[in-house]
Design a protein around this motif. Structure first.
Motif, short mmCIF file in Angstrom:
data_model
loop_
_atom_site.label_atom_id
_atom_site.label_comp_id
_atom_site.label_asym_id
_atom_site.label_seq_id
_atom_site.Cartn_x
_atom_site.Cartn_y
_atom_site.Cartn_z
N PRO A 96 4.60 7.10 5.87
CA PRO A 96 4.72 6.99 7.33
C PRO A 96 3.76 7.93 8.05
O PRO A 96 3.43 9.01 7.55
CB PRO A 96 6.18 7.39 7.59
CG PRO A 96 6.88 7.31 6.28
CD PRO A 96 5.84 7.59 5.25
N THR A 97 3.34 7.53 9.23
CA THR A 97 2.62 8.41 10.13
C THR A 97 3.60 9.31 10.88
O THR A 97 3.31 10.48 11.13
CB THR A 97 1.78 7.60 11.13
OG1 THR A 97 0.89 6.75 10.41
CG2 THR A 97 0.96 8.51 12.04
N GLU A 98 4.75 8.76 11.22
CA GLU A 98 5.80 9.54 11.88
C GLU A 98 7.15 8.94 11.53
O GLU A 98 7.25 7.81 11.03
CB GLU A 98 5.60 9.56 13.39
CG GLU A 98 5.69 8.19 14.06
CD GLU A 98 5.46 8.28 15.57
OE1 GLU A 98 4.97 9.32 16.04
OE2 GLU A 98 5.78 7.29 16.24
N GLY A 99 8.20 9.71 11.77
CA GLY A 99 9.54 9.25 11.45
C GLY A 99 9.78 9.29 9.96
O GLY A 99 9.03 9.91 9.19
N ARG A 100 10.83 8.60 9.53
CA ARG A 100 11.16 8.62 8.11
C ARG A 100 11.74 7.28 7.68
O ARG A 100 12.30 6.53 8.48
CB ARG A 100 12.13 9.75 7.77
CG ARG A 100 13.51 9.62 8.42
CD ARG A 100 14.39 10.80 8.04
NE ARG A 100 15.68 10.77 8.70
CZ ARG A 100 16.75 10.16 8.22
NH1 ARG A 100 16.67 9.49 7.07
NH2 ARG A 100 17.90 10.19 8.87
N ILE A 101 11.62 7.02 6.39
CA ILE A 101 12.23 5.84 5.78
C ILE A 101 12.88 6.30 4.49
O ILE A 101 12.33 7.14 3.76
CB ILE A 101 11.19 4.72 5.53
CG1 ILE A 101 11.90 3.46 4.98
CG2 ILE A 101 10.07 5.18 4.62
CD1 ILE A 101 10.99 2.23 4.97
N ARG A 102 14.06 5.78 4.21
CA ARG A 102 14.79 6.13 3.00
C ARG A 102 15.27 4.86 2.31
O ARG A 102 15.70 3.91 2.96
CB ARG A 102 16.01 7.01 3.33
CG ARG A 102 15.64 8.37 3.91
CD ARG A 102 14.98 9.25 2.87
NE ARG A 102 14.69 10.59 3.38
CZ ARG A 102 13.54 10.94 3.92
NH1 ARG A 102 12.56 10.03 4.04
NH2 ARG A 102 13.35 12.17 4.35
N VAL A 103 15.17 4.85 1.00
CA VAL A 103 15.70 3.78 0.17
C VAL A 103 16.73 4.39 -0.76
O VAL A 103 16.41 5.32 -1.51
CB VAL A 103 14.58 3.08 -0.64
CG1 VAL A 103 15.17 2.06 -1.61
CG2 VAL A 103 13.59 2.41 0.30
N HIS A 104 17.97 3.93 -0.66
CA HIS A 104 19.09 4.54 -1.39
C HIS A 104 19.17 6.04 -1.12
O HIS A 104 19.47 6.83 -2.01
CB HIS A 104 18.96 4.28 -2.89
CG HIS A 104 19.01 2.83 -3.26
ND1 HIS A 104 20.14 2.06 -3.13
CD2 HIS A 104 18.04 2.00 -3.74
CE1 HIS A 104 19.88 0.82 -3.53
NE2 HIS A 104 18.63 0.76 -3.89
N GLY A 105 18.87 6.44 0.12
CA GLY A 105 19.00 7.83 0.52
C GLY A 105 17.85 8.73 0.16
O GLY A 105 17.88 9.92 0.48
N SER A 106 16.82 8.18 -0.51
CA SER A 106 15.70 9.00 -0.97
C SER A 106 14.38 8.48 -0.40
O SER A 106 14.25 7.30 -0.06
CB SER A 106 15.62 9.01 -2.50
OG SER A 106 16.81 9.51 -3.07
N GLU A 107 13.40 9.36 -0.33
CA GLU A 107 12.07 8.96 0.09
C GLU A 107 11.48 8.00 -0.94
O GLU A 107 11.51 8.28 -2.14
CB GLU A 107 11.18 10.19 0.23
CG GLU A 107 9.80 9.90 0.80
CD GLU A 107 8.98 11.16 0.97
OE1 GLU A 107 7.76 11.04 1.17
OE2 GLU A 107 9.57 12.27 0.91
N PRO A 108 10.96 6.86 -0.51
CA PRO A 108 10.47 5.86 -1.47
C PRO A 108 9.32 6.37 -2.34
O PRO A 108 8.44 7.10 -1.88
CB PRO A 108 9.98 4.71 -0.57
CG PRO A 108 10.69 4.91 0.73
CD PRO A 108 10.85 6.39 0.88
N GLY A 109 9.37 5.96 -3.61
CA GLY A 109 8.25 6.18 -4.51
C GLY A 109 8.01 7.60 -4.95
O GLY A 109 6.93 7.92 -5.47
N THR A 110 9.00 8.49 -4.77
CA THR A 110 8.77 9.90 -5.08
C THR A 110 9.22 10.30 -6.48
O THR A 110 8.73 11.29 -7.02
CB THR A 110 9.49 10.79 -4.06
OG1 THR A 110 10.88 10.42 -4.00
CG2 THR A 110 8.88 10.63 -2.67
N ARG A 111 10.12 9.52 -7.08
CA ARG A 111 10.62 9.88 -8.42
C ARG A 111 10.68 8.62 -9.28
O ARG A 111 10.95 7.52 -8.78
CB ARG A 111 12.03 10.49 -8.32
CG ARG A 111 12.11 11.72 -7.44
CD ARG A 111 13.46 12.43 -7.61
NE ARG A 111 14.58 11.50 -7.56
CZ ARG A 111 15.16 11.09 -6.44
NH1 ARG A 111 14.70 11.49 -5.27
NH2 ARG A 111 16.20 10.26 -6.49
#
Length: 303
Positions: A57-72
């Motif tokens: 994102p450029t601003e704000g946030r998005i969560r998938v199942h409560g987590s930041e997408p694609g991080t783990r």
């Protein structure tokens, strides 16, 4: 409190000087088949790429199942993605696609993959480059479903398919979603397809969410009103006319959003709209001056 499968708060994405998404607020509950609809350039593909962690994102946030997408890795394993062109490797056979999927995905379900291949009548020995468009879409869906994801994201997967192949693809999609017990987000321009398989709706236009919710309650909040043009002056103050069409017999038809049923003794006839009418009215409303959309003079994003 149940964590939404997909949640966006103040979400914005900018490419150069162009805002693909701005101020997106979204909450998708578990267990839904979500229809994501909107015109070209509305930001649908960008939203899906954000949900998969392919862009940030450029601003704000998005969560998938409560987590930041694609991080783990474990978070990636919970999301299956079929891109717009249903990408496959043309020089690999169908069976080689499944072997690759098994190596890359810790929750790979080989039995499910085999059942999907048999159901779609795909020859494991056939190279993907020699498959028809419908067969490639079925293969891409099989690989995504065999990950056993909790969220299945499909970006216009049936756009290039003929009606028969699209019908078969949607049948297989619903079978896969049911077997997995997953949430699915389906982006599509084909509103009859959305009406057929989706129970939750997100309407996106001009980079913002125009309408969101379960389909049946959304339709219940709207009514198609037919009467003389002057009759619309008698509508309750809380009723919002989203779209209006003049007929050749001196009458007009309007799609109205209202919080309660219209008076039964009003000077009009009423009927329930279908999903296509609902979507088109909200898209038309978004395009009118003062409609709910991003401003062309939007200030620079916060850094």
């Amino acid at each position: 409190m149940v964590t939404p499968v997909l949640e966006a708060v103040g979400l914005g994405k900018r490419f150069g000087r162009r805002w693909a998404l701005s101020g997106v607020e979204l909450s998708v509950p578990a267990g839904r088949v979500v229809g994501l609809v909107g015109p070209n350039g509305a930001g649908k593909s960008t939203l899906m790429q954000l949900a998969c962690g392919l862009v940030a994102p450029t601003e704000g946030r998005i969560r998938v199942h409560g987590s930041e997408p694609g991080t783990r890795p474990e978070q990636l394993a919970r999301v299956g993605y079929v891109a717009q062109d249903t990408p496959v490797y043309p020089d690999l056979t169908v069976a080689e696609h499944l072997r690759l999927g098994a190596r890359l995905n810790p929750r790979w379900d080989a039995a499910l993959a085999d059942r999907r291949l048999e159901r779609a009548e795909l020859d494991p020995r056939q190279k993907a480059g020699r498959l028809s468009g419908g067969q490639r879409a079925q293969l891409a869906l099989t690989v995504a479903a065999a990950k056993r994801p909790d969220l299945l994201i499909l970006d216009e997967p049936a756009a290039a398919l003929d009606p028969l192949a699209r019908h078969a693809f949607l049948d297989h999609l619903m079978e896969s979603v049911t077997e997995l017990g997953a949430t699915a987000v389906l982006s599509s321009h084909a509103l009859p397809d959305v009406a057929r398989v989706c129970d939750h709706l997100v309407v996106l236009a001009r980079g913002r969410v125009q309408l969101c919710g379960d389909v049946e309650p959304l339709i219940a909040q709207h009514v198609r009103v037919t009467g003389r043009p002057a009759d619309f002056d008698a509508l309750p103050s809380e009723a919002v006319v989203l779209a209006r069409t003049e007929q050749g017999d001196g009458r007009a038809t309007a799609l109205v959003r209202t919080v309660r049923p219209l008076p039964a003794d009003g000077p009009w006839s009423v009927a329930a709209p279908d999903l296509e009418e609902l979507v088109l009215a909200h898209l038309a409303c978004a395009e009118r001056p003062g409609g709910k959309g991003r401003s062309s003079a939007r200030p620079e994003a916060r850094r």
